[in-house]
Write a protein that holds these residues in place. Sequence first.
Motif, short mmCIF file in Angstrom:
data_model
loop_
_atom_site.label_atom_id
_atom_site.label_comp_id
_atom_site.label_asym_id
_atom_site.label_seq_id
_atom_site.Cartn_x
_atom_site.Cartn_y
_atom_site.Cartn_z
N ASP A 96 17.31 42.73 -0.91
CA ASP A 96 17.19 41.34 -1.34
C ASP A 96 18.46 40.82 -2.00
O ASP A 96 18.81 39.64 -1.86
CB ASP A 96 16.01 41.16 -2.30
CG ASP A 96 14.67 41.31 -1.59
OD1 ASP A 96 14.63 41.13 -0.35
OD2 ASP A 96 13.67 41.60 -2.27
N GLU A 97 19.17 41.70 -2.73
CA GLU A 97 20.43 41.29 -3.37
C GLU A 97 21.44 40.86 -2.30
O GLU A 97 22.13 39.85 -2.45
CB GLU A 97 21.04 42.44 -4.18
CG GLU A 97 20.53 42.55 -5.59
CD GLU A 97 21.30 43.62 -6.36
OE1 GLU A 97 21.76 44.62 -5.74
OE2 GLU A 97 21.44 43.45 -7.57
N LYS A 99 20.73 39.85 0.80
CA LYS A 99 20.27 38.62 1.44
C LYS A 99 20.63 37.39 0.60
O LYS A 99 21.11 36.39 1.12
CB LYS A 99 18.75 38.65 1.64
CG LYS A 99 18.29 39.53 2.77
CD LYS A 99 16.78 39.47 2.89
CE LYS A 99 16.27 40.47 3.89
NZ LYS A 99 14.80 40.49 3.96
N ALA A 100 20.38 37.48 -0.70
CA ALA A 100 20.65 36.37 -1.60
C ALA A 100 22.17 36.08 -1.62
O ALA A 100 22.59 34.92 -1.57
CB ALA A 100 20.15 36.67 -3.00
N SER A 103 23.27 34.49 1.70
CA SER A 103 22.82 33.10 1.78
C SER A 103 23.75 32.19 0.98
O SER A 103 24.20 31.17 1.48
CB SER A 103 21.39 33.00 1.27
OG SER A 103 20.95 31.67 1.28
N ASP A 104 24.02 32.58 -0.27
CA ASP A 104 24.91 31.76 -1.10
C ASP A 104 26.32 31.70 -0.52
O ASP A 104 26.94 30.65 -0.50
CB ASP A 104 24.97 32.33 -2.53
CG ASP A 104 23.68 32.09 -3.30
OD1 ASP A 104 22.91 31.20 -2.90
OD2 ASP A 104 23.46 32.78 -4.31
#
Length: 108
Positions: A96-97, A99-100, A103-104
């Motif tokens: 998840d880190e 992915k986040a 995305s940013d």
Amino acid sequence: MNHLICALILTLSLGCGAALAADEAPKKESSPAQKAQQEKMKNCNKEAGEKDLKGDERKAFMKECLSAKAAAPQANQRDKMKTCNKEAGDKGLKGDERKAFMSDCLKN
């Protein structure tokens, strides 16, 4: 007879007022994709005019021009993806880190 003429004038003036009110309704804002397509249409139309194309020749040119994909934004996105991927790998991000972060990174 005068009543008939007055009624006719009143009906026409009310009809015109309603039509004007409908024209003044707020117009829906174009989406970014619609704006891009409108800009593309404008550019293709300008180019066809500069080439003085007419009839079937113009239709064929416009069809080809409007269906052409823009190569630069795709290449730019590919480069951005490459850079963000490298940064995420250098930072050792997973799950998840990652992915986040991706995305940013891709939004900027």
